[in-house]
Design an enzyme around this catalytic site. Structure first.
Site, PDB file in Angstrom:
ATOM      1  N   THR A  97       0.866  -1.179   0.000  1.00 12.14           N
ATOM      2  CA  THR A  97       0.000   0.000   0.000  1.00 12.14           C
ATOM      3  C   THR A  97       0.903   1.230   0.000  1.00 12.14           C
ATOM      4  O   THR A  97       1.617   1.475   0.988  1.00 12.14           O
ATOM      5  CB  THR A  97      -0.904   0.017   1.254  1.00 12.14           C
ATOM      6  OG1 THR A  97      -1.659  -1.189   1.277  1.00 12.14           O
ATOM      7  CG2 THR A  97      -1.846   1.205   1.219  1.00 12.14           C
ATOM      8  N   LYS A 172      -7.807   1.795  -3.438  1.00 10.16           N
ATOM      9  CA  LYS A 172      -7.482   1.385  -2.062  1.00 10.16           C
ATOM     10  C   LYS A 172      -7.608   2.577  -1.100  1.00 10.16           C
ATOM     11  O   LYS A 172      -8.193   2.470  -0.029  1.00 10.16           O
ATOM     12  CB  LYS A 172      -6.054   0.814  -2.042  1.00 10.16           C
ATOM     13  CG  LYS A 172      -5.444   0.607  -0.691  1.00 10.16           C
ATOM     14  CD  LYS A 172      -5.690  -0.754  -0.130  1.00 10.16           C
ATOM     15  CE  LYS A 172      -5.109  -0.873   1.275  1.00 10.16           C
ATOM     16  NZ  LYS A 172      -5.584  -2.025   1.988  1.00 10.16           N
ATOM     17  N   LYS A 247      -1.618   4.931   8.725  1.00  9.10           N
ATOM     18  CA  LYS A 247      -0.771   5.003   7.530  1.00  9.10           C
ATOM     19  C   LYS A 247      -1.630   5.258   6.285  1.00  9.10           C
ATOM     20  O   LYS A 247      -1.336   6.132   5.472  1.00  9.10           O
ATOM     21  CB  LYS A 247       0.001   3.689   7.369  1.00  9.10           C
ATOM     22  CG  LYS A 247       0.757   3.600   6.055  1.00  9.10           C
ATOM     23  CD  LYS A 247       1.197   2.202   5.669  1.00  9.10           C
ATOM     24  CE  LYS A 247       1.587   2.185   4.201  1.00  9.10           C
ATOM     25  NZ  LYS A 247       1.977   0.893   3.695  1.00  9.10           N
TER      26      LYS A 247
HETATM   27  P1  NAD Z   1       5.365  -6.306   7.451  1.00  8.72           P
HETATM   28  O1  NAD Z   1       6.115  -5.220   8.130  1.00  8.72           O
HETATM   29  O2  NAD Z   1       4.921  -7.489   8.241  1.00  8.72           O
HETATM   30  O3  NAD Z   1       6.203  -6.849   6.185  1.00  8.72           O
HETATM   31  C1  NAD Z   1       7.028  -6.064   5.400  1.00  8.72           C
HETATM   32  C2  NAD Z   1       8.324  -6.838   5.220  1.00  8.72           C
HETATM   33  O4  NAD Z   1       9.161  -6.147   4.306  1.00  8.72           O
HETATM   34  C3  NAD Z   1       9.115  -7.011   6.519  1.00  8.72           C
HETATM   35  O5  NAD Z   1       9.282  -8.396   6.784  1.00  8.72           O
HETATM   36  C4  NAD Z   1      10.458  -6.305   6.222  1.00  8.72           C
HETATM   37  O6  NAD Z   1      11.561  -6.953   6.825  1.00  8.72           O
HETATM   38  C5  NAD Z   1      10.508  -6.386   4.722  1.00  8.72           C
HETATM   39  N1  NAD Z   1      11.376  -5.425   4.074  1.00  8.72           N
HETATM   40  C6  NAD Z   1      11.492  -4.088   4.285  1.00  8.72           C
HETATM   41  N2  NAD Z   1      12.375  -3.547   3.425  1.00  8.72           N
HETATM   42  C7  NAD Z   1      12.823  -4.567   2.644  1.00  8.72           C
HETATM   43  C8  NAD Z   1      13.732  -4.638   1.560  1.00  8.72           C
HETATM   44  N3  NAD Z   1      14.374  -3.569   1.108  1.00  8.72           N
HETATM   45  N4  NAD Z   1      13.949  -5.842   0.996  1.00  8.72           N
HETATM   46  C9  NAD Z   1      13.313  -6.947   1.448  1.00  8.72           C
HETATM   47  N5  NAD Z   1      12.432  -6.938   2.471  1.00  8.72           N
HETATM   48  C10 NAD Z   1      12.195  -5.756   3.055  1.00  8.72           C
HETATM   49  O7  NAD Z   1       4.110  -5.587   6.763  1.00  8.72           O
HETATM   50  P2  NAD Z   1       2.793  -6.294   6.194  1.00  8.72           P
HETATM   51  O8  NAD Z   1       1.727  -6.250   7.229  1.00  8.72           O
HETATM   52  O9  NAD Z   1       3.163  -7.568   5.553  1.00  8.72           O
HETATM   53  O10 NAD Z   1       2.364  -5.206   5.088  1.00  8.72           O
HETATM   54  C11 NAD Z   1       3.021  -5.133   3.834  1.00  8.72           C
HETATM   55  C12 NAD Z   1       2.273  -4.124   2.978  1.00  8.72           C
HETATM   56  O11 NAD Z   1       0.900  -4.533   2.843  1.00  8.72           O
HETATM   57  C13 NAD Z   1       2.232  -2.713   3.573  1.00  8.72           C
HETATM   58  O12 NAD Z   1       2.368  -1.777   2.531  1.00  8.72           O
HETATM   59  C14 NAD Z   1       0.852  -2.641   4.226  1.00  8.72           C
HETATM   60  O13 NAD Z   1       0.359  -1.310   4.306  1.00  8.72           O
HETATM   61  C15 NAD Z   1       0.050  -3.485   3.261  1.00  8.72           C
HETATM   62  N6  NAD Z   1      -1.160  -4.098   3.834  1.00  8.72           N
HETATM   63  C16 NAD Z   1      -1.110  -4.694   5.067  1.00  8.72           C
HETATM   64  C17 NAD Z   1      -2.271  -5.275   5.578  1.00  8.72           C
HETATM   65  C18 NAD Z   1      -2.264  -5.948   6.947  1.00  8.72           C
HETATM   66  O14 NAD Z   1      -3.347  -6.227   7.474  1.00  8.72           O
HETATM   67  N7  NAD Z   1      -1.101  -6.246   7.520  1.00  8.72           N
HETATM   68  C19 NAD Z   1      -3.473  -5.248   4.852  1.00  8.72           C
HETATM   69  C20 NAD Z   1      -3.466  -4.671   3.577  1.00  8.72           C
HETATM   70  C21 NAD Z   1      -2.309  -4.096   3.080  1.00  8.72           C
END
Ligand code: NAD
Length: 303
Positions: A97, A172, A247
């Site tokens: 997102t 979104k 966010k």
């Molecule tokens: P998260 O923090 O659990 O996962 C993100 C991952 O990215 C982490 O494991 C981190 O170590 C990794 N990361 C960061 N920089 C990196 C890089 N340069 N190379 C490789 N890995 C890297 O977050 P999430 O909950 O999985 O969310 C991910 C995305 O999905 C976000 O943009 C969030 O807004 C969106 N989202 C989340 C949800 C939810 O309910 N969690 C729902 C819809 C959308």
């Protein structure tokens, strides 16, 4: 048809999404900066690469699921960035997102490097990622969408082509603004009802079948009782965390400013959730906002 997929960002969402691609018969090479995420990914059948670049080097499709826009743009660019190392014509699916303008920048960068791309953010949370029931909102060309659709279908139940580059992120941000505003409206209504001597169940029974009906009320009800599966019944454990709502509303505010839209409720909702997420609300479900509204309400006898 089985594809070679690079999956960058194997966190709460990306880990189970990548595991569902493996279950669907794709070869997934993944990378994350966090060792714990890599261990989890291995148990889901993902081949762990040494770096994001190594994962992308011989992939047909590169999927990113990263925290925010800057992580995506950083991962895309540079001599050892994803766009430089991937073979010409690779399909990039950006599922994080991020701001609409960042999504459009990512498309432009991908196109300039000779690749194809879609923005394809999701809704449905961690449960949807685990169960393969996410909704994908995609922006990009019809041809790229047609190629991506079967891949996205391995991770989601509903795949919507919303329009050209950035249209998925636009959908979104608009949807989540409705969600944030409506949760506050529902929460204020319950607190007002309580003050007026109305039981939560009575208000629910009326509003859930009347013009106040909405998802925030009937699925994610902010008071315990009327909807047994809502986070209010388990101490406001997410669900959808306050930090993520804050966010997403921050992205909405950026979009209002960029598009010149007067969105007074959306802007106020962003302020309310930003404050909520500065405290314990960060890790609570966003419906926990009702407790802040109740705490901030004047202490008066029921009228
Ligand atoms: P998260 O923090 O659990 O996962 C993100 C991952 O990215 C982490 O494991 C981190 O170590 C990794 N990361 C960061 N920089 C990196 C890089 N340069 N190379 C490789 N890995 C890297 O977050 P999430 O909950 O999985 O969310 C991910 C995305 O999905 C976000 O943009 C969030 O807004 C969106 N989202 C989340 C949800 C939810 O309910 N969690 C729902 C819809 C959308």
């Amino acid at each position: 048809m089985s594809k070679k997929i690079a999956f960058i960002g194997l966190g709460h969402m990306g880990g189970p999404m990548a595991a569902n691609l493996v279950k669907a018969g794709h070869h997934v090479s993944g990378f994350d900066l966090a060792p714990a995420a890599l261990d989890q990914a291995r148990s889901g059948g993902i081949e762990v690469a040494e770096s994001a670049a190594a994962a992308a080097a011989d992939a047909d499709v590169v999927i990113t699921m990263l925290p925010a826009g800057r992580h995506v743009l950083d991962a895309y660019q540079g001599g050892n960035g994803l766009l430089a190392v991937a073979g010409t014509g690779t399909l990039f699916l950006e599922c994080s997102t991020i701001a609409v303008e960042d999504a459009r920048a990512a498309h432009e960068m991908a196109s300039a490097a000779g690749h194809r791309s879609l923005d394809a953010p999701v809704s449905g949370g961690v449960g949807g990622a685990e169960n393969g029931t996410l909704t994908f909102m995609a922006g990009g060309s019809a041809e790229d969408f047609a190629e991506a659709e079967p891949i996205l279908a391995a991770m989601g139940a509903r795949i919507v082509h919303c329009g050209g580059p950035g249209a998925g992120q636009a959908a979104k941000v608009c949807n989540n603004m409705i969600l944030g505003v409506s949760m506050i409206a529902v929460s204020e209504a319950f607190v007002l009802g309580e003050k007026l001597g109305l039981s939560n169940q009575a208000l629910f029974d009326v509003a859930s079948a009347a013009s106040g009906q909405c998802w925030a009320l009937t699925t994610n009800c902010p008071v315990p009782g009327p909807v047994p599966a809502s986070p209010a019944n388990r101490g406001y454990q997410p669900g959808f965390a306050g930090a993520l709502m804050a966010k997403d509303l921050g992205l909405a505010v950026r979009a209002f400013e960029a598009a010149g839209v007067q969105a007074r409720l959306g802007s106020l909702t962003e302020q309310i959730y930003r404050t909520f997420a500065e405290g314990e609300g960060a890790s609570q479900d966003f419906s926990g906002i009702i407790n802040q509204i109740r705490a901030n309400s004047q202490t008066k006898e029921t009228v």
